[in-house]
Design an enzyme around this catalytic site. Structure first.
Site, short mmCIF file in Angstrom:
data_model
loop_
_atom_site.label_atom_id
_atom_site.label_comp_id
_atom_site.label_asym_id
_atom_site.label_seq_id
_atom_site.Cartn_x
_atom_site.Cartn_y
_atom_site.Cartn_z
N GLU A 27 44.35 -2.41 39.57
CA GLU A 27 44.96 -2.78 40.64
C GLU A 27 46.59 -2.31 40.38
O GLU A 27 47.14 -2.58 39.13
CB GLU A 27 45.08 -4.40 40.87
CG GLU A 27 45.69 -5.00 42.14
CD GLU A 27 45.65 -6.45 42.27
OE1 GLU A 27 45.59 -6.80 43.40
OE2 GLU A 27 45.51 -7.00 41.42
N GLU B 30 41.65 -16.80 45.81
CA GLU B 30 42.13 -15.58 46.20
C GLU B 30 42.61 -14.63 45.08
O GLU B 30 43.64 -14.91 44.89
CB GLU B 30 42.92 -15.59 47.48
CG GLU B 30 43.17 -14.20 48.07
CD GLU B 30 44.35 -14.20 49.11
OE1 GLU B 30 44.48 -12.85 49.27
OE2 GLU B 30 44.79 -15.36 49.49
N LYS C 30 52.44 -25.66 42.49
CA LYS C 30 53.15 -25.25 41.03
C LYS C 30 53.65 -23.79 41.73
O LYS C 30 52.68 -23.08 41.83
CB LYS C 30 52.45 -24.67 39.98
CG LYS C 30 53.64 -24.54 38.75
CD LYS C 30 52.63 -23.97 37.67
CE LYS C 30 52.36 -22.54 37.91
NZ LYS C 30 53.53 -21.35 37.91
N CYS D 233 47.83 -8.11 47.95
CA CYS D 233 46.72 -8.25 47.36
C CYS D 233 45.85 -7.52 48.07
O CYS D 233 44.88 -6.77 47.62
CB CYS D 233 46.06 -9.50 47.39
SG CYS D 233 46.93 -10.90 46.21
#
Length: 426
Positions: free
Chosen positions: A313, A175, A102, A209
Site C-alpha cells: 500500500e 476495515e 479513540k 483505503c
C-alpha cells in the site's frame, strides 16, 4: 434521535471543523468541507440503520430480535477523521450499545469534534472519548469492559487487534488497507477512464483505503490513455490545504512521505518510466517547502508487476500504470495478484464483459465504469476481502454486526404478534 443534534452541531461548524482537519492532516479545504458536509447529512443513513435493526418475523411463530453487545470501542483513522467516526459510532449506538471512541493521534482535535457532536445528542456517559497513541488504543482494545472493537486503519494494526480480541472472543469489525486495481480494456471510454484514474488516485493526496493504486491498461489504448492521464495529473498543484490554488496538500507525516518516495524510486529502478512528477520534482518541491511533507502528483508507466509499488500500500499521490495484453483472463489475474481485496474497478463498453470480469475479481466491491465508493448505494455493505478486512460495516449486513440476533419462538403465529412486525404495518 441520534441525528438531529449531530447534524445541527456539525452543520453549524462546517468551516471551522474543516479548517481543523486541514491543519491536522493536510487535505485541501474543499475536500475537508466535503467530508464534514457528508458527516452532517445522516438522516437517510440512520433511517436505513433503524430498519436493519427491526425485529424479523419468520416461519409464522418465530421472531428474530437483536441484542446489543454492550460497549463498543471505536478506533478511528486520520484520513477521514470526522466522518469515519460517525460511520461506526452511529450504527453502534442505534443497536443499543455504548461507545468509547479513540480518534487517531494524528488528528485528535478533528476526531474530538465528531465525538462532541455525538455527545450533544446522547445521554451523559453513553459516548466516551479517549485520546492517545497506539498504546492507548491497545489498552482500550484489551479492556475487559469492552465487548466489541470496530476499527478503520492499517492491516498491521488490524492483525494486532484480532490477536488481542481472540482471548475473550470479542466481536470485531475491521476495515483495513487496500491495493485497489483499475482494469481498462481496449473498448473503454478513454476519457472517462483517464479522468477517474487521476481523480481517484490523487483524491486526498492518495490517502484513501480504496484509492486506485494499480492501473492495468490494454496495450492497444495505452498511448491515448497515458497522454490524457499525464495532462490531467499535471494540473494537480501541491500546496497548503488552506490555499485555493492547491489541488493536493501535504502527506500526513514525514514517514508517509518517505514510503511514497521509496515506492516511486523502487519502481523507477525496476524499469518504470516517469510521465509526471517523480523524484526530481519531489526534490524541487521539498526545497520550496522545507517544513512540509509534500510529494508531487506523480504518474509512472511500465511499472513491473513485481515492483514493491505494485503490491504494498503506497497511500500517496501516485498513478501507477502497467500495460497488459487486454485479455479478460490477464486482467483478472493481475487484479487479483495482491494480498488485499477492498475494491476495484473495470472499464469497458461491453457490459457483459464488465460483469464477467467484476465477478471474477476478489474484492468487496467492484465498479463497472465507476469508482465504487462514489456510486454505491447506502444499502451496500462495505467489505474488505482477503487482507483488507475482518467483518464489515455499512449496509444492513454491516450495521447488524453491532448486535447479535436472538430467536424468540412462540407456540403459534398469533402469539408472535406480541412483538410488532414493522415490515407488515400499514
Amino acid at each position: 434521535i441520534l441525528t438531529s443534534l449531530v447534524e445541527e452541531t456539525l452543520s453549524s461548524q462546517i468551516v471551522s471543523t474543516s479548517r481543523v482537519v486541514v491543519e491536522e492532516m493536510g487535505k485541501i479545504l474543499s475536500e475537508a468541507i466535503e467530508e464534514i458536509e457528508a458527516a452532517a447529512e445522516k438522516e437517510e443513513f440512520m433511517a436505513l440503520v433503524k430498519k436493519a435493526n427491526e425485529a424479523q418475523h419468520v416461519g409464522g411463530n418465530c421472531v428474530i430480535v437483536r441484542d446489543p453487545h454492550g460497549v463498543v470501542a471505536i478506533l478511528a483513522p486520520w484520513n477521514f477523521p470526522v466522518d469515519e467516526i460517525l460511520l461506526l459510532a452511529l450504527p453502534a449506538l442505534a443497536a443499543g450499545n455504548a461507545v468509547v471512541i479513540k480518534p487517531s493521534e494524528v488528528a485528535p482535535l478533528s476526531g474530538e469534534k465528531a465525538v462532541e457532536a455525538l455527545q450533544a445528542d446522547t445521554p451523559p456517559g453513553l459516548v466516551g472519548l479517549i485520546q492517545g497513541d497506539g498504546a492507548a488504543g491497545a489498552q482500550l482494545v484489551s479492556s475487559p469492559d469492552v465487548d466489541m472493537v470496530a476499527m478503520t486503519g492499517s492491516s498491521a494494526t488490524g492483525k494486532k487487534i484480532l490477536t488481542s480480541c481472540a482471548a475473550d472472543l470479542k466481536r470485531v469489525v475491521l476495515e483495513l488497507g487496500g491495493k485497489d486495481p483499475m482494469v481498462v480494456f481496449a473498448d473503454a471510454d478513454v476519457e472517462l477512464a483517464a479522468k477517474h484514474a487521476v481523480d481517484y488516485s490523487l483524491m486526498n493526496c492518495g490517502q484513501v483505503c480504496c484509492a486506485i493504486e494499480r492501473i492495468y491498461v490494454a496495450e492497444e489504448i495505452r498511448a491515448p490513455f497515458e497522454e490524457r492521464v499525464a495532462e490531467m495529473a499535471s494540473e494537480y498543484i501541491s500546496g497548503d490545504g488552506l490555499e485555493a490554488s492547491s489541488k493536493i496538500g501535504p502527506l500526513v507525516t514525514k514517514s508517509q512521505r518517505d514510503i511514497v518516495a521509496k515506492h516511486v524510486e523502487g519502481a523507477i529502478a525496476a524499469g518504470a518510466k516517469v510521465l509526471v512528477g517523480g523524484p526530481e520534482a519531489a526534490s524541487i518541491l521539498a526545497a520550496e517547502n522545507p517544513n512540509g511533507n509534500f510529494y508531487p502528483a506523480t504518474v509512472l508507466t511500465d511499472v513491473p508487476q513485481d515492483a514493491k509499488i505494485s503490491h504494498e500500500e503506497t497511500f500517496g499521490p501516485v498513478i501507477s500504470i502497467t500495460p497488459f495484453d487486454g485479455q479478460d483472463a490477464t486482467g483478472v489475474e493481475l487484479a487479483n495478484d495482491t494480498e488485499y481485496g477492498l475494491s476495484a474497478c473495470v472499464y469497458t463498453n461491453d457490459v457483459e464483459r464488465g460483469a464477467r470480469v467484476a465477478s471474477a475479481i476478489r474484492a468487496g466491491q467492484v465498479g463497472i465504469n465507476n469508482w465504487p465508493l462514489d456510486m454505491a448505494s447506502l444499502e451496500c455493505p462495505w467489505v474488505g476481502q482477503k487482507g483488507s478486512g475482518f467483518g464489515y460495516h455499512s449496509g444492513a449486513d454491516g450495521w447488524r454486526q453491532f448486535s447479535s440476533p436472538k430467536s424468540i419462538i412462540f407456540n403459534d403465529s398469533a402469539s408472535a404478534t406480541a412483538i410488532p412486525d414493522k415490515n407488515n404495518e400499514e
